[in-house]
Every structure is written in structure tokens, then in C-alpha cells.
Design a protein around this motif. Structure first.
Motif, PDB file in Angstrom:
ATOM      1  N   VAL A   1     -34.160  94.779 -63.444  1.00  5.02           N
ATOM      2  CA  VAL A   1     -35.559  94.355 -63.239  1.00  5.02           C
ATOM      3  C   VAL A   1     -36.390  95.598 -63.012  1.00  5.02           C
ATOM      4  CG1 VAL A   1     -37.164  93.036 -61.835  1.00  5.02           C
ATOM      5  CG2 VAL A   1     -34.863  92.130 -62.287  1.00  5.02           C
ATOM      6  N   ALA A   2     -37.432  95.786 -63.823  1.00  4.74           N
ATOM      7  CA  ALA A   2     -38.312  96.941 -63.717  1.00  4.74           C
ATOM      8  C   ALA A   2     -39.717  96.473 -63.357  1.00  4.74           C
ATOM      9  CB  ALA A   2     -38.341  97.713 -65.030  1.00  4.74           C
ATOM     10  N   PHE A   3     -40.280  97.110 -62.348  1.00  2.51           N
ATOM     11  CA  PHE A   3     -41.621  96.717 -61.887  1.00  2.51           C
ATOM     12  C   PHE A   3     -42.470  97.967 -61.730  1.00  2.51           C
ATOM     13  CE2 PHE A   3     -44.372  95.889 -58.046  1.00  2.51           C
ATOM     14  CZ  PHE A   3     -45.372  95.243 -58.767  1.00  2.51           C
TER      15      PHE A   3
ATOM     16  N   ARG B   1     -47.322  89.600 -65.656  1.00  2.91           N
ATOM     17  CA  ARG B   1     -46.520  89.364 -66.862  1.00  2.91           C
ATOM     18  C   ARG B   1     -45.043  89.582 -66.516  1.00  2.91           C
ATOM     19  NH1 ARG B   1     -49.056  89.548 -71.948  1.00  2.91           N
ATOM     20  NH2 ARG B   1     -47.086  90.244 -72.858  1.00  2.91           N
ATOM     21  N   VAL B   2     -44.228  88.632 -66.921  1.00  5.24           N
ATOM     22  CA  VAL B   2     -42.773  88.746 -66.767  1.00  5.24           C
ATOM     23  C   VAL B   2     -42.170  88.636 -68.164  1.00  5.24           C
ATOM     24  CG1 VAL B   2     -40.703  87.786 -65.713  1.00  5.24           C
ATOM     25  CG2 VAL B   2     -42.866  87.735 -64.455  1.00  5.24           C
ATOM     26  N   GLU B   3     -41.558  89.718 -68.643  1.00  6.00           N
ATOM     27  CA  GLU B   3     -41.036  89.782 -70.010  1.00  6.00           C
ATOM     28  C   GLU B   3     -39.527  89.975 -69.965  1.00  6.00           C
ATOM     29  OE1 GLU B   3     -43.091  92.984 -71.804  1.00  6.00           O
ATOM     30  OE2 GLU B   3     -45.006  91.923 -71.969  1.00  6.00           O
ATOM     31  N   ASP B   4     -38.846  89.230 -70.852  1.00  3.66           N
ATOM     32  CA  ASP B   4     -37.389  89.381 -70.944  1.00  3.66           C
ATOM     33  C   ASP B   4     -37.003  89.726 -72.385  1.00  3.66           C
ATOM     34  OD1 ASP B   4     -36.956  86.930 -72.543  1.00  3.66           O
ATOM     35  OD2 ASP B   4     -37.504  85.855 -70.706  1.00  3.66           O
ATOM     36  N   GLU B   5     -35.702  89.920 -72.596  1.00  2.00           N
ATOM     37  CA  GLU B   5     -35.178  90.261 -73.925  1.00  2.00           C
ATOM     38  C   GLU B   5     -34.320  89.133 -74.482  1.00  2.00           C
ATOM     39  OE1 GLU B   5     -33.120  93.882 -73.135  1.00  2.00           O
ATOM     40  OE2 GLU B   5     -34.929  95.119 -73.243  1.00  2.00           O
TER      41      GLU B   5
ATOM     42  N   LEU C   1     -39.923  82.782 -62.025  1.00  2.00           N
ATOM     43  CA  LEU C   1     -40.058  83.457 -63.310  1.00  2.00           C
ATOM     44  C   LEU C   1     -38.963  84.512 -63.488  1.00  2.00           C
ATOM     45  CD1 LEU C   1     -43.945  83.916 -63.579  1.00  2.00           C
ATOM     46  CD2 LEU C   1     -42.512  82.193 -64.690  1.00  2.00           C
ATOM     47  N   LEU C   2     -38.634  85.234 -62.415  1.00  2.00           N
ATOM     48  CA  LEU C   2     -37.554  86.230 -62.514  1.00  2.00           C
ATOM     49  C   LEU C   2     -36.207  85.557 -62.759  1.00  2.00           C
ATOM     50  CD1 LEU C   2     -38.495  88.831 -59.752  1.00  2.00           C
ATOM     51  CD2 LEU C   2     -38.565  89.133 -62.229  1.00  2.00           C
ATOM     52  N   ASP C   3     -35.934  84.452 -62.036  1.00  2.00           N
ATOM     53  CA  ASP C   3     -34.673  83.726 -62.259  1.00  2.00           C
ATOM     54  C   ASP C   3     -34.577  83.231 -63.695  1.00  2.00           C
ATOM     55  OD1 ASP C   3     -33.880  84.127 -59.679  1.00  2.00           O
ATOM     56  OD2 ASP C   3     -34.556  82.175 -58.943  1.00  2.00           O
ATOM     57  N   ASN C   4     -35.686  82.708 -64.204  1.00  2.00           N
ATOM     58  CA  ASN C   4     -35.680  82.208 -65.578  1.00  2.00           C
ATOM     59  C   ASN C   4     -35.455  83.346 -66.570  1.00  2.00           C
ATOM     60  OD1 ASN C   4     -36.511  79.868 -67.543  1.00  2.00           O
ATOM     61  ND2 ASN C   4     -37.747  81.618 -68.163  1.00  2.00           N
ATOM     62  N   ALA C   5     -36.151  84.480 -66.363  1.00  2.00           N
ATOM     63  CA  ALA C   5     -36.012  85.606 -67.286  1.00  2.00           C
ATOM     64  C   ALA C   5     -34.600  86.184 -67.248  1.00  2.00           C
ATOM     65  CB  ALA C   5     -37.041  86.681 -66.944  1.00  2.00           C
ATOM     66  N   ILE C   6     -34.021  86.320 -66.060  1.00  2.00           N
ATOM     67  CA  ILE C   6     -32.654  86.872 -65.939  1.00  2.00           C
ATOM     68  C   ILE C   6     -31.637  85.954 -66.584  1.00  2.00           C
ATOM     69  CG2 ILE C   6     -30.854  87.437 -64.260  1.00  2.00           C
ATOM     70  CD1 ILE C   6     -33.065  88.451 -62.405  1.00  2.00           C
ATOM     71  N   SER C   7     -31.829  84.623 -66.409  1.00  2.00           N
ATOM     72  CA  SER C   7     -30.848  83.687 -66.956  1.00  2.00           C
ATOM     73  C   SER C   7     -30.844  83.687 -68.478  1.00  2.00           C
ATOM     74  CB  SER C   7     -31.128  82.283 -66.428  1.00  2.00           C
ATOM     75  OG  SER C   7     -32.368  81.810 -66.911  1.00  2.00           O
TER      76      SER C   7
END
Length: 519
Positions: free
Chosen positions: A391-393, A445-449, A417-423
Motif C-alpha cells: 500500500v502506497a500513500f 483515489r484508491v487504485e489497484d492492479e 476501499l483498501l480491503d477491497n483493493a487488496i483482495s
């Protein structure tokens, strides 16, 4: 969101006016205005009294002039002089000698110049007019003089006015009622060794007052008709729509009609139109909330049935299986279902009380940058997650991302949002979170890959118990994003999802909240 106004805990006592219908109160107000207008009759009584007093004063002055003229006139010319003066003033003049006997009467010389009418010989309209005069005088508490009576025999001692003038040694005047209830004006004065008496029928005073009363009464009738018409018009335009709204509200309360149509009254641009639209919107919102509650209850039942069915099957099979390996597998299933039920119950409880808690929350200035930094640091202290996702902030400048809200709830949005992005991120992936001020908004903004969210599902993923996961994960209930959007809505913000701009894969969740001081 915290309520703008607080309702009183104790309802104030209802005054007597609160028990009277609007129609009655409208009529009462207009009738009161008519009563004020009817006060013109009291003014007419005052006007009549002043007019009579003026006539009495004039008669006294005229009689004083007659007395002065008689004092210098030869005795032989006195009868002719009295006759001429009586004709010019429209009065009856009488001269009494020292013994009180009548010496000169202008009527005997030149004839009568006014007539006392007999009420018995008059038409019914005159009787009706006198009846109204008596009624108005009674209501107005008007002064009532004595009746005029010609004494028989006609001597000075028979006239109260002459007795008072001789006793006082000066002219006096008085008023009385003629038989037809018109005014008689009497003036008396000492004259040498005798006395003078002047009488006249001031019929014009009664005629003037009656004419003014007729005008006022006619005006009162016209105004009364208009007032009653306007009262019923107001009752029609105010009370009738309020009754329609009340009946619709009762139907909504009783719940007998599934689709109760509350009239919106679109043609009205006044407060009642605003009330109708507000009630209609409130009813629709209430209906949507009831539908959402029913759907939520159905979804809860459905979501609880799956782990319960799995738990029941595993528990039943556990009793029949003796192989240690199979029993271990069944115990793992049971533990997984228990964790899933625990997460479901926790999220369901929070989702069900979220609106009520937000309505009572007191918002204060919150630095979202500090909140996010605290969450990220706490996750780092717990160690790397099992999937190795980083997680980068990028911490913004202090006090640049300040919003008004409840810190615990805003932190819950970021956590979800972090739990959703990590999962959804691949093993070893990177989740980036930023918080910036853009005009009147603070944007997080919370962005994942991960695989991203298809365009057709970008709204449905925010519904309760909706998920695009291909596997069953006990750590996710399908309520996280729904709770996050509900909290954002309660803070006057929005929560949306879109595809990341710089990469073909991955999702970007954008939270927009009003900046502090911009509401």
C-alpha cells in the motif's frame, strides 16, 4: 448527517385556536374586520351628538340675539319682529310675561313653519327606520332625551328649560324627541321681566344621520358579502388541499394502499405547493426505504442460508465420518462458515444502523490525510498481508484535505476501499491511495492492479450483497462497498469506480467529499 433542527421533546400545549378548524378561523378573522367596520355606527352616534350640540348652541346664540333686538324695539313692534325672526330662522318663538302667561306666539301671527308628524299616520318604512334607530341607539349606548310635549295650558312654568333659564339668569338649551323620534331643539332665556322660548324640529339631523347609516350599512353588506366569499375562497384554496394531503398521509400511515399517490399540486407556487411536493417526495423516499428494507431483509435471509446450509451439512457429516483426515476437512469447513457468518452478522448490523447513526452524528473538521496515514501505518505495523500486496500513500500537505464529518465513519470508508483493493490485487501487487484538494472538493483515489470492474457492473457493485468475486471468501460479506457509499452519501459526497487511466487493468475508486467551509 447531523440534523439541522431538533424537534422539541415535549409537545407544547394546544391553545384554544388549535382546536378550531381553519375555515372557522378564516371566517372569524374576516368577521372581526367587519366588526371594526361596523364601528362606524358608533362614530355616527358621536357625529350626531356633536351635531345636536352644535344646533343647541346655535339656537342659544340666536335666542340671545332675539332678546337683544327685543330690548331696543318699541313694544308695539315686538309681535311683528318675533314673527319675522321666526320665519327667517325656521323656529317657533314665544314670549312670556312676568306672570308666566303667553304674550306672543309667532305661529299665531304667521302660521306654523314646521310640522310635528303623527307616527300613527306614517307608512311602515318610517316605523322600520325608527325601530333601527332604537336598536342602534341601544347598542351604541346613545343618550336618550325626554319626549317633547306641548304643555296645556302653555305657561312659562310648564317648560323645564324656561324654569332653568330663569333660575340661572342666562340662556339655556336642550334637546328632546318629537313624536316621530326626530329631534326638537329648545332654547330658553330671560327677557326683561319675562322669558323667551325658541323651539324647532331638527328633522334634517335625523335625515342626515340615517342617510350616513344607510351608506355605512350598504358598504358593510357589500364588504360582508365579499368577505364571506373571500373566506370560502381561502378555505377552498387552503383547507381543501390540506385535507387532500391529510387523507393521503393517513392512507400512507395505515398502509392499506401499496402505491399511495400524494398530490403534488404542481400549479401552486405557494407554501402549500411546497408542502405538497415535500410530502410527495417524503412518501416516495419512505416507500423506497421500505422497499430497500424489504429487499435487505430478503438478501440477509438468502445470504445467511448459504453458510448455514454448508454448516449444517458439515455438522451432519461430521457425526458419520470417522476418518481423521475427513473430520479435519469438515472442521475446517465449519470454521470457515462460522467466520463467514460472524462477518455477515457484523456487517449486517452496521449496515442496518448506519443511517440512524449518521443522522445523530456531530460533524467536525477532519484532516483526511492524517486519517489515511494512520490507517496505512497501522496496517504496516501488523506486518505484510498474506498476498504480499503493498500500500502506497502520498501524504498531502497538512490541512489541505480537511472535510467536515465523523472521523470513525470516514476511516471506515478508507478501510473498506483498501480491503477491497487488496483482495482484488494480484500477489505482490501495489495499491495506491491519494488525497488531494480540488476546488470545493477533497478527492480520495484508491487504485489497484486487479482485473478492474466492467462498465455494466460499476453501479451494481455498490448494492448490498453484490460481488464480482469468482470464489467464496469468508472474509468478505458483499456489504463493504455498500457501507462505504452510504457513509459517503451521509457526508454529502459521492463514491464511484472507474478504470485506471494509465493501465489497461485495475480499478480506481474515487471518493469526493465537500471541503470544510464549502457547504
Amino acid at each position: 448527517m447531523a440534523p439541522d433542527t431538533d424537534s422539541p421533546r415535549v409537545e407544547p400545549p394546544i391553545r384554544w385556536s388549535g382546536r378550531v378548524s381553519l375555515t372557522t378561523r378564516i371566517l372569524a378573522v374576516n368577521v372581526f374586520a367587519l366588526a371594526v367596520l361596523a364601528g362606524g355606527f358608533f362614530y355616527l352616534e358621536t357625529y350626531r351628538a356633536r351635531l345636536i350640540d352644535f344646533r343647541i348652541a346655535r339656537a342659544v346664540r340666536e335666542l340671545s340675539l332675539v332678546d337683544e333686538a327685543l330690548a331696543i324695539a318699541p313694544p308695539a313692534e315686538v309681535p311683528a319682529m318675533l314673527s319675522r325672526m321666526a320665519r327667517k330662522t325656521g323656529t317657533r318663538l314665544r314670549l312670556y310675561g312676568p306672570d308666566g302667561a303667553l304674550r306672543v306666539d309667532s305661529w299665531r301671527i304667521s302660521g306654523a313653519n314646521y310640522t310635528l308628524r303623527d307616527p300613527a299616520e306614517e307608512a311602515w318604512q318610517r316605523h322600520a327606520a325608527r325601530f333601527l334607530d332604537r336598536a342602534i341607539d341601544f347598542v351604541a349606548r346613545a343618550r336618550t332625551p325626554h319626549d317633547y310635549v306641548e304643555p296645556e295650558p302653555d305657561r312659562a312654568a310648564a317648560w323645564p328649560e324656561l324654569r332653568e333659564a330663569l333660575r340661572a339668569g342666562r340662556p339655556v338649551g336642550a334637546e328632546s324627541f318629537a313624536p316621530d323620534r326626530t329631534f326638537m331643539i329648545t332654547a330658553a332665556a330671560p327677557a326683561g321681566n319675562g322669558a323667551l322660548l325658541m323651539t324647532t324640529n331638527a328633522r334634517d339631523v335625523t335625515r342626515i344621520v340615517r342617510a350616513e347609516r344607510f351608506r355605512v350599512g350598504l358598504l358593510l353588506l357589500v364588504v360582508a358579502a365579499l368577505s364571506v366569499a373571500l373566506s370560502f375562497f381561502l378555505a377552498r384554496t387552503i383547507v381543501r388541499p390540506l385535507r387532500r394531503l391529510a387523507r393521503a398521509a393517513v392512507r400512507v400511515r395505515l398502509g392499506r394502499d401499496r402505491e399511495v399517490t400524494v398530490p403534488r399540486l404542481p400549479r401552486r407556487r405557494d407554501e402549500i405547493g411546497s408542502l405538497a411536493q415535500a410530502l410527495s417526495d417524503m412518501t416516495q423516499a419512505l416507500r423506497h426505504r421500505i422497499d430497500a428494507t424489504d429487499a435487505f431483509a430478503a438478501d440477509v435471509t438468502h445470504e445467511l442460508k448459504n453458510p448455514l446450509a454448508s454448516l449444517r451439512s458439515a455438522a451432519d457429516a461430521l457425526q458419520r465420518v470417522s476418518d481423521p483426515e475427513q473430520r479435519a476437512q469438515l472442521m475446517a469447513i465449519i470454521q470457515d462458515d462460522v467466520r463467514r457468518l460472524d462477518r455477515l452478522i457484523t456487517d449486517i448490523a452496521e449496515a442496518s444502523r448506519l443511517d440512524a447513526e449518521l443522522s445523530r452524528a456531530r460533524f467536525e473538521g477532519i484532516d483526511l490525510g492524517r486519517v489515511i496515514e494512520t490507517i496505512v501505518r497501522a496496517r504496516e505495523m501488523r506486518g505484510p498481508n498474506p498476498r504480499g500486496v503493498q500500500v502506497a500513500f502520498a501524504r498531502p500537505r497538512v490541512d489541505t484535505a480537511v472535510v467536515r464529518g465523523d472521523e470513525f465513519r470516514l476511516a471506515r470508508i478508507v478501510e473498506n476501499l483498501l480491503d477491497n483493493a487488496i483482495s482484488f490485487s494480484p500477489p505482490g501487487g501495489l495499491v495506491q491511495i491519494t488525497a488531494t484538494r480540488s476546488g470545493p472538493e477533497v478527492i480520495v483515489r484508491v487504485e489497484d492492479e486487479g482485473p478492474g470492474v466492467p462498465a455494466e457492473l460499476r453501479e451494481s457493485i455498490f448494492r448490498r450483497f453484490t460481488s464480482v468475486r469468482s470464489d467464496e471468501d469468508a472474509s468478505h460479506s458483499g456489504l463493504g462497498l455498500a457501507i462505504a457509499r452510504a457513509i459517503a452519501d451521509g457526508h454529502g459526497g459521492t463514491l464511484e469506480v472507474e478504470t485506471r487511466d494509465e493501465r489497461p487493468a485495475g480499478a480506481a475508486f474515487i471518493l469526493r467529499l465537500p471541503a470544510a467551509g464549502e457547504r
